[in-house]
Design a protein around this motif. Structure first.
Motif, PDB file in Angstrom:
ATOM      1  N   SER A 120      -0.604  -9.781   3.535  1.00 28.00           N
ATOM      2  CA  SER A 120      -1.795  -9.095   3.033  1.00 28.00           C
ATOM      3  C   SER A 120      -3.002 -10.022   3.164  1.00 28.00           C
ATOM      4  N   VAL A 121      -4.163  -9.425   3.293  1.00 28.58           N
ATOM      5  CA  VAL A 121      -5.397 -10.203   3.415  1.00 28.58           C
ATOM      6  C   VAL A 121      -6.137 -10.139   2.081  1.00 28.58           C
ATOM      7  N   SER A 215      -3.348  -5.439  -3.437  1.00 29.07           N
ATOM      8  CA  SER A 215      -3.314  -6.192  -2.193  1.00 29.07           C
ATOM      9  C   SER A 215      -3.753  -5.306  -1.036  1.00 29.07           C
ATOM     10  N   SER A 217      -2.767  -4.656   2.431  1.00 32.98           N
ATOM     11  CA  SER A 217      -1.719  -4.909   3.410  1.00 32.98           C
ATOM     12  C   SER A 217      -1.471  -3.626   4.191  1.00 32.98           C
ATOM     13  N   TYR A 219       0.861  -1.791   4.116  1.00 32.32           N
ATOM     14  CA  TYR A 219       1.653  -0.820   3.363  1.00 32.32           C
ATOM     15  C   TYR A 219       0.899  -0.255   2.188  1.00 32.32           C
TER      16      TYR A 219
END
Lengths: 294, 421
Positions: A120-121, A215, A217, A219
């Motif tokens: 994740s960023v 997060s 990400s 997903y």
């Protein structure tokens, strides 16, 4: 007392996140009958838009404010492309749209992984959204307040659009009776496209908002899509006001359940409540009365 | 050496080629006697005839665990390259077959079966969540194959077919609790993802706390991947515990720490000890949100050992200067070298011979010297408490004076008597 207020707000806040995620869906699923499993991925696209904008604009505050319209555009354009390329061939075939959009969701997730990587960023929250304000001793996180305000703003915008503009009237006419609307000279094609653009754009905005709490990400979408559908179904298909009531009711109920039991049991209880509710009232909180034959 | 039925048709054609190959590397043919001695039903189909040997990597490259597991895959890849560059294992180059576990335990079991039966790998490396390991365990036992599992886990397990190169509880959780007790912590709040590791870990923590007079003020679980922590954070704040013990896994950590900070909780007011956040996870969680918080591991990138400097430099050279190394990555890197050492000690790739040779095998790992315990197939490790610094790396704030013997069933701890049952 302090805890009660904290929990009340937690419920409202969860409700506002659910509402943001479900608002666009109540348009595309509710009004157009498209089961768009990629709605969550449009949220993810919005979240990554926030990340990209923040790379370009270092100031987290400015980048957040720029991200919101940018996320709307990115989500909207993705929706427009999806509608134009695939969905317009399968109106009135909801199950086909489910399968096709599920495939699109997987493609978008993989695309995000390829472009941004699997981890994740981090999208930084602006300084003015860090911390909290105290209400009678209970800390109310500013990010949560911001999301609550944003969801109410989106809701107001949507209601204004649907109720107060010629475009909104056309959208409502198509929902109520597609054939009659068409014979009255309304271009249902154009109306469909616009509805999908706005619905998907709202998903993009929701994506920008949730970067503040969770997060970012590939997903991200999968954790919101089921809840979003629950809200729309429980609220009554085709009814924005139903979605609003359902979102806040589910949000508050879930935080009550979660507080009195545990997070996992709370989730189970909320699903039981929805199943029982839909048994008693399959059409949801509000049902759409239409004279259309379809 | 075994030849499957469908290959037999090609024997006449291949004979000449094989003959030349044999002439070239006659000394490297596996001992036929040892091949015949494999008693299990799923006789190994590992091909030891060529100048390469297949090994399997199984990691989640997609799904919610990809954030963590893809890094383990990278470090395994590095280890394989280093081994190949230095002449391989028993003179054979490693040929890696990699499979995506997709964050699904059933997928792990299925893919592991494929790696063993179809790809005929000599050993398999990977897995992260305990659910994935538990799903793979029967597959490895039924096929009498080898899995090297590189992640800290909840203990209470030992299989002759699995080598555990991550920490068991007495090398991570118990030292962390000892550290907290030493610091004067008298109450704890437990937060974890709802699956095997956190639940078992918390059972151990409860037993420890009961024995040492530490009060547990709450124990909360959320579904894997959950991003909604308002309620839990409210409960934590309301409990006024001295510290939080965090066994959340994957992306949930991001949401937890963001929401933890947003109600005004900090490392100073209520420190969080995490057992699943390593260097790799810090940027994703957001450094602002976790700076100053504690972690419990056996390895940090900042460790000052020659082996670690070499490992970090090699990793950055291969994957980029911005990349970091973490405990599970180090354990995975170590696992491949340990397997190499076992195979070389055994002089064979046969599973039973590798198992027999395992006890006492050592490797100068980045975390320090590790030794395989052949009794429980775990390795000695040095527990270290760390604090996340302003660069997103982790500084060691406390370190065990020596490597700790693995004790997965906590047999040497009085208070843990009832846990293993």
């Amino acid at each position: 007392m302090e805890l009660l207020i904290g929990q009340m707000f937690a419920g409202l806040s969860l409700g506002s996140v659910l509402l943001l995620a479900a608002l666009g869906l109540s348009l595309t699923f509710g009004q157009m009958g498209v089961i768009n499993m990629a709605h969550g991925e449009f949220m993810m696209a919005g979240a990554y838009t926030a990340f990209v904008v923040q790379q370009a604009i270092a100031d987290a505050g400015v980048s957040l404010l720029v991200s919101i319209p940018a996320g709307f555009l990115v989500g909207g354009v993705l929706g427009l492309v999806l509608e134009a390329v695939l969905l317009r061939r399968m109106y009135h075939r909801p199950l086909d749209t489910l399968l096709v959009t599920f495939g699109v969701a997987l493609v978008l997730q993989q695309a995000a992984r390829d472009i941004f990587g699997a981890p994740s960023v981090d999208v930084r929250a602006p300084a003015w959204l860090q911390g909290n304000i105290e209400v009678l001793g209970a800390p109310i996180p500013l990010t949560r307040l911001f999301i609550l305000a944003l969801s109410l703003l989106c809701l107001a915008g949507l209601v204004l659009l649907l109720r107060g503009t010629p475009l909104g009237r056309r959208i409502r006419a198509v929902v109520l009776n597609r054939d009659l609307a068409e014979t009255s000279g309304i271009s249902t094609r154009r109306s469909d496209q616009l509805t999908f653009f706005i619905g998907s754009g709202l998903a993009g905005v929701a994506g920008v908002a949730v970067t503040l709490i969770g997060s970012t990400s590939p997903y991200l979408g999968t954790s919101y899509i089921v809840d979003a559908f629950l809200v729309v179904v429980a609220g009554g298909i085709g009814q924005v006001k139903g979605a609003v009531i359902a979102a806040f009711a589910l949000g508050v109920l879930q935080s009550v359940f979660e507080y009195s039991t545990t997070a996992s049991i709370g989730k189970v209880l909320i699903l039981i409540v929805i199943v029982v509710f839909l048994q008693l009232r399959p059409q949801g909180i509000f049902s759409l009365k239409t004279r259309s034959l379809a | 050496m075994k030849v499957s039925v469908h290959k037999r048709a090609f024997l006449p054609l291949a004979a000449a080629a094989v003959a030349t190959a044999l002439a070239g590397c006659g000394s490297q043919i596996a001992d036929p006697a040892s091949a015949g001695s494999t008693a299990s039903t799923g006789t190994s189909c590992v091909d030891t005839s060529g100048d390469s040997i297949k090994v399997g990597f199984i990691n989640s490259l997609s799904g919610t665990m990809a954030i963590s597991e893809s890094t383990v895959f990278d470090s395994l890849t590095l280890a394989a390259e280093e081994i190949n560059a230095s002449g391989g294992v028993l003179g054979k180059q490693l040929q890696v077959v990699s499979e995506d576990g997709a964050s699904e335990p059933t997928k792990f079991a299925e893919r592991a079966g494929k790696l063993i039966q179809q790809d005929c790998t000599a050993a398999v490396f990977g897995g992260w969540t305990s659910s994935s390991r538990k799903a793979m365990l029967p597959v490895f036992e039924a096929n009498d194959a080898l899995l090297f599992y590189p992640v800290q886990y909840e203990g209470l397990e030992s299989s002759k077919n699995i080598f555990y190169t991550g920490a068991t509880t007495n090398q991570q959780i118990i030292p962390a609790l000892d550290y907290l007790a030493e610091q004067g912590t008298t109450s704890l709040f437990l937060v974890g993802s709802d699956y095997v590791f956190p639940r078992t870990a918390n059972k151990i923590i409860q037993a420890y706390a009961a024995a040492k007079g530490i009060e547990i003020l709450g124990e909360e679980y959320t579904p894997l991947g959950s991003t909604e922590f308002s309620t839990i954070v409210n409960k934590v704040r309301d409990s006024k515990a001295d510290a939080v013990f965090n066994t959340l896994n994957g992306d949930s950590n991001v949401a937890f720490f963001r929401q933890y900070k947003s109600v005004g909780l900090t490392a100073d007011t209520m420190p969080v000890v995490s057992v699943s956040i390593a260097e790799e996870e810090v940027p994703g969680v957001g450094l602002d949100n976790v700076e100053g918080q504690l972690t419990a591991w056996d390895y940090y990138q900042t460790l000052d050992t020659p082996a670690n400097k070499k490992f970090v430099a090699a990793f950055k050279a291969k994957f980029g200067a911005e990349r970091v190394t973490s405990d599970p990555m180090e354990a995975a890197y170590t696992s491949l070298f340990l397997w190499k050492a076992m195979v070389e000690k055994a002089g064979s790739f046969e599973v039973d011979q590798v198992q027999a040779a395992a006890d006492g095998v050592t490797f100068e790992a980045p975390e320090g010297l590790v030794t395989v315990n052949g009794e429980n197939n775990h390795i000695t490790k040095t527990p270290r408490l760390g604090k996340i610094n302003s660069e997103g790396l982790i500084d060691t704030v406390w370190s065990s004076p020596e490597a700790v013997e693995p004790d997965p069933f906590l047999a040497t701890y009085d208070w843990a008597k009832d846990l293993a049952k």
